[in-house]
Every structure is written in structure tokens, then in C-alpha cells.
Design an enzyme around this catalytic site. Structure first.
Site, short mmCIF file in Angstrom:
data_model
loop_
_atom_site.label_atom_id
_atom_site.label_comp_id
_atom_site.label_asym_id
_atom_site.label_seq_id
_atom_site.Cartn_x
_atom_site.Cartn_y
_atom_site.Cartn_z
N VAL A 144 75.69 39.29 9.11
CA VAL A 144 75.80 37.83 9.07
C VAL A 144 76.66 37.39 7.89
O VAL A 144 77.48 36.47 8.00
CB VAL A 144 74.40 37.17 9.01
CG1 VAL A 144 74.51 35.66 8.83
CG2 VAL A 144 73.60 37.50 10.28
N THR A 155 77.50 41.35 2.30
CA THR A 155 78.03 42.57 2.94
C THR A 155 77.38 42.85 4.29
O THR A 155 77.76 43.79 4.97
CB THR A 155 77.76 43.79 2.02
OG1 THR A 155 76.36 43.76 1.68
CG2 THR A 155 78.59 43.72 0.76
N SER A 187 73.22 43.13 16.80
CA SER A 187 73.51 42.44 15.54
C SER A 187 72.29 41.76 14.94
O SER A 187 72.20 41.63 13.73
CB SER A 187 74.63 41.42 15.73
OG SER A 187 74.31 40.54 16.78
N GLN A 218 75.34 35.93 18.64
CA GLN A 218 74.19 35.97 17.74
C GLN A 218 74.62 35.76 16.29
O GLN A 218 73.90 35.13 15.51
CB GLN A 218 73.47 37.32 17.90
CG GLN A 218 72.14 37.43 17.18
CD GLN A 218 72.27 37.87 15.74
OE1 GLN A 218 73.24 38.53 15.36
NE2 GLN A 218 71.29 37.51 14.93
N HIS A 232 73.81 37.46 22.37
CA HIS A 232 72.54 37.43 23.09
C HIS A 232 72.72 36.70 24.41
O HIS A 232 73.51 35.75 24.52
CB HIS A 232 71.49 36.65 22.30
CG HIS A 232 70.94 37.34 21.09
ND1 HIS A 232 71.23 38.63 20.73
CD2 HIS A 232 70.05 36.88 20.15
CE1 HIS A 232 70.57 38.94 19.63
NE2 HIS A 232 69.86 37.89 19.25
N CYS A 238 67.89 33.37 15.88
CA CYS A 238 69.10 33.30 16.70
C CYS A 238 68.82 32.85 18.13
O CYS A 238 69.56 32.02 18.69
CB CYS A 238 69.79 34.65 16.70
SG CYS A 238 68.66 36.04 16.86
N ARG A 269 65.73 44.10 23.85
CA ARG A 269 66.94 44.55 23.15
C ARG A 269 67.83 45.29 24.17
O ARG A 269 67.34 46.14 24.92
CB ARG A 269 66.52 45.50 22.03
CG ARG A 269 67.59 45.86 21.06
CD ARG A 269 67.98 44.77 20.11
NE ARG A 269 67.05 44.54 19.01
CZ ARG A 269 67.21 43.55 18.12
NH1 ARG A 269 68.22 42.69 18.22
NH2 ARG A 269 66.35 43.38 17.15
P1 A2P Z 1 73.82 45.75 0.79
O1 A2P Z 1 74.96 45.87 1.79
O2 A2P Z 1 74.28 45.90 -0.62
O3 A2P Z 1 72.63 46.60 1.15
P2 A2P Z 1 72.17 43.41 7.40
O4 A2P Z 1 71.25 42.33 7.92
O5 A2P Z 1 73.44 43.50 8.14
O6 A2P Z 1 71.44 44.73 7.27
O7 A2P Z 1 72.57 42.97 5.90
C1 A2P Z 1 71.61 42.78 4.89
C2 A2P Z 1 72.28 42.16 3.66
O8 A2P Z 1 71.29 41.95 2.67
C3 A2P Z 1 73.35 43.05 3.04
O9 A2P Z 1 74.38 42.27 2.48
C4 A2P Z 1 72.56 43.73 1.94
O10 A2P Z 1 73.34 44.20 0.87
C5 A2P Z 1 71.70 42.60 1.48
N1 A2P Z 1 70.58 43.08 0.71
C6 A2P Z 1 69.64 43.99 1.09
N2 A2P Z 1 68.77 44.23 0.07
C7 A2P Z 1 69.17 43.45 -0.96
C8 A2P Z 1 68.71 43.27 -2.31
N3 A2P Z 1 67.63 43.91 -2.77
N4 A2P Z 1 69.38 42.40 -3.11
C9 A2P Z 1 70.46 41.76 -2.65
N5 A2P Z 1 70.95 41.90 -1.39
C10 A2P Z 1 70.32 42.74 -0.58
#
Ligand code: A2P
Length: 354
Positions: free
Chosen positions: A33, A30, A177, A336, A261, A147, A254
Site C-alpha cells: 500500500v 515500502t 495484495s 484493492q 478484489h 478494502c 482468497r
Molecule cells: P519494512 O518493509 O521495512 O518491513 P506490507 O503490508 O506490504 O507487508 O507492508 C508493511 C509495511 O509496514 C512495510 O512498509 C513495512 O516496512 C512496514 N513495517 C512493518 N513493521 C514495521 C515497524 N516495526 N516499524 C515501521 N514500519 C514497519
């Protein structure tokens, strides 16, 4: 430094992926990336049999689009990797340290986008166009680089092959990002607030982001004055180029750009390099698009790099601060989320099948 990998019940060194349809897991599906990983698998026609989307329990039950349908997100947990051939991790180093060994024990090859294993000598750190041969030594985990390191090494690889690089001095202009989906949202929301004349208290990044730039948010090493991002770029670029002592100076900044980037670099080679010769090398370099039109004053831009698989390279000129003619100045822009993360990971998976 972690010490988990030596405990892994490893697959055979250099194991490849089978040629048929594959069961693919995405950890962090989700995230900024993760979403691009799903798109890259689809756009590049990767032979996905089963797609298992994993995230935190907060996202369980969400449905994400894939090949005209939807796949439900499952919470990451025990047994998440049963039957998985390849697991693409992008949920941060802590999750990778905890779950990558489990995925490997379950028989998967892990391609890890976090920093957890990048400097582990048993884990290849791979940009396929640059050091794809290093894949042959993997023992279940392959690290996807930082990246900036990925974008920089793709941009410089063809030049480095023809004329070994002796020194790099660079400054970066890094998009939101790299700090995740929440930072991208902070850029949108804080810009909207600024345009409406409203106050906005930063939540994700440490400083006001709209109409501002600031030193990269990674912590600064008090002994060297370099921040964690700068240290990663130096160490990983050396590793990818197999040049452990290559002198690299860098300042990471940043900027209020969503997902591409840019890097201004001054690169010293072992011998003088004509600009025209460098242009010819870059024109033929895999993963690179030369954008170097002096008449039109058209050079690499994040707006053009966004969504592009290639890294844009241009603004080529002899660096006049080095009268020997051995130093070139250039400007680079790369997505990125693509070459800096998801695309490179999927290209590694592709390379494991060929
Ligand atoms: P979630 O969306 O459920 O929090 P980004 O780098 O864009 O912040 O995304 C981080 C990703 O890592 C998201 O998909 C997030 O899920 C996931 N994530 C963060 N903490 C955990 C966890 N404890 N277990 C599994 N996935 C995680």
C-alpha cells in the site's frame, strides 16, 4: 479494543489541511500500500512539499522513486512526525496504535489504513464518495476502511441513496495484495514453482496459493463461524452507510489474483428496482464505472480493475430468488491497493483541503 485515543492531545475537531504545500509522512512506505500511496500522491498532483518515507529499520536507507527523483526511507521512531501536516499510516494496527497518537500530538492529521481505530466512535471511517461529510467530526485521526468495505460501499452508494438497502448477501474473490507485498510475492513464486513442476511450501498464507482458492486467512470466530475479514466488512459497511443494523451476510475467499478484489452481491432494496434504472444510477455514480455488456458477455474483471481508480460494477440483473423484484444481483471489481487502500486515503487528504 484500544483505549489510546482519548489520551491524545487533539487538534481542533474537524481541523482542515492548509492549502499550500504540505509535509506528508507515509508510515509503511515500502509496503504494497505504501508504494501505491507514493504513486497516488504523485499521479494526483497532491501538493507535497516534503515527503517523509518511514518503515522498519530493515528498510532504512532504501530509496524510493518520487516525481522523477528518489526519497530515502527513514526508520520510524521518536520525532518521526515533527513538522508533518498529514501522516498516512499503512504498517498494520500495532504500529498505528503506537504511533498515531504521537503523530497527532506532533500536530499531524493521521489517515490510518489499519483496522486499529475503524470502530472507534470518535474516529470517522470515511469513503469520500459515500460519507465524506463524516470527515467534519474528526479529532486528528481518520480511518480508511477495510478494502472490501470501501469497494462495496462505493459500488452501492448511489443505489442506496435512491432506494435504501435492506439486506446484502455477498461473496468475495480477494487478491493477494490484501495480505501485503509478501503475499503478492508468494503468489508469483508459488505459481512459477507450480508451472515448473516444483514443490513450494507456503510461507505467508496458510495454504497453497497457485491454482487454488481458500477461505480468507483471517481467524474464524468460533462462536459465529465468521472470520475476522467477514466481521470487518459487516461492521464497517454498516458504519459507512450509517445503518447500524443492516443485515449483511458474507463469505470472504482468497483467490490467486495479484491486486484487485471482486465481489458477487445480492442486494435487497426497500422497493422494486428496475435494472435499467440501476444502470442509470450507476452510470452517474462518482467513483464507479458501469461495465455491463450482456451481448459481449463483458462484466467487471480484476484484470480491468487493476490500476483503475474507479470501481467496476455490472452483471446487473433482478435476483430471481426474490419474486418481489426488490433484489438486484451484481458483480463488482476494484483495485484493492487503490480504492481499497491508497487512493481512498489520498482522496481523504484531498477532501481535507477543499
Ligand atoms: P519494512 O518493509 O521495512 O518491513 P506490507 O503490508 O506490504 O507487508 O507492508 C508493511 C509495511 O509496514 C512495510 O512498509 C513495512 O516496512 C512496514 N513495517 C512493518 N513493521 C514495521 C515497524 N516495526 N516499524 C515501521 N514500519 C514497519
Amino acid at each position: 479494543m484500544h483505549d489510546t485515543l482519548h489520551l491524545i492531545d487533539r487538534p481542533i475537531a474537524g481541523a482542515r489541511l492548509p492549502m499550500g504545500p504540505l509535509s506528508v509522512a507515509i508510515v509503511g512506505a515500502t509496503g504494497a500500500v505504501g508504494i501505491e500511496l507514493i504513486r497516488c500522491l504523485e499521479d494526483r498532483g497532491f501538493p507535497v512539499g516534503e515527503l517523509r518515507l518511514l518503515a522498519s529499520p530493515r528498510s532504512a536507507g532504501r530509496r524510493l522513486p518520487f516525481r522523477g527523483g528518489e526519497v530515502e526511507v527513514k526508520p520510524l521512531g521518536p520525532y518521526s512526525f515533527d513538522g508533518i501536516d498529514v501522516a498516512l499510516f499503512s504498517a498494520g494496527a500495532t504500529i498505528s496504535r503506537q504511533y498515531a497518537p504521537e503523530a497527532v500530538s506532533a500536530g499531524a492529521i493521521v489517515i490510518d489504513n489499519s483496522s486499529a481505530f475503524r470502530m472507534d466512535p470518535e474516529v470517522p471511517l470515511v469513503v469520500p464518495e459515500v460519507n465524506g461529510a463524516a470527515l467534519g467530526a474528526h479529532r486528528g485521526v481518520i480511518a480508511n476502511p477495510n478494502c472490501v468495505a470501501a469497494i462495496l460501499t462505493v459500488a452501492l452508494a448511489a443505489l442506496n441513496r435512491a432506494h435504501p438497502i435492506r439486506r446484502i448477501q455477498a461473496a468475495t474473490y480477494q487478491a493477494a495484495s490484501g495480505a501485503g507485498a509478501a503475499a503478492m510475492e508468494e503468489l508469483r513464486a508459488s505459481t512459477a514453482a507450480a508451472l515448473a513442476g516444483e514443490a513450494y511450501a507456503p510461507k505467508v498464507l496458510p495454504h497453497p496459493y497457485a491454482f487454488n482458492i481458500f477461505s480468507h486467512n483471517a481467524a474464524v470466530n468460533p462462536e459465529t463461524g465468521y472470520n475476522g475479514e467477514e466481521e470487518k466488512v459487516v461492521a464497517e459497511t454498516r458504519r459507512i452507510f450509517d445503518a447500524p443494523a443492516l443485515p449483511i451476510g458474507i463469505t470472504c475467499i482468497r483467490v490467486p489474483i495479484l491486486r484487485a478484489h471482486a465481489i458477487a452481491a445480492s442486494v435487497e432494496f426497500d422497493s422494486p428496482v428496475e435494472v435499467e434504472h440501476a444502470r442509470a444510477l450507476l452510470s452517474a455514480a462518482p467513483g464507479v464505472r458501469l461495465v455491463d455488456d450482456r451481448d459481449a458477455n463483458l462484466f467487471p474483471m480484476p484484470s480491468e480493475a487493476t490500476g483503475a481508480e474507479e470501481v467496476l460494477v455490472g452483471r446487473l440483473r433482478t435476483d430471481i430468488s426474490d419474486p418481489s423484484g426488490r433484489t438486484l444481483a451484481l458483480f463488482i471489481a476494484g483495485d484493492q491497493l487503490l480504492k481499497g487502500a491508497a487512493l481512498n486515503a489520498v482522496q481523504i487528504a484531498e477532501a481535507l483541503r477543499t
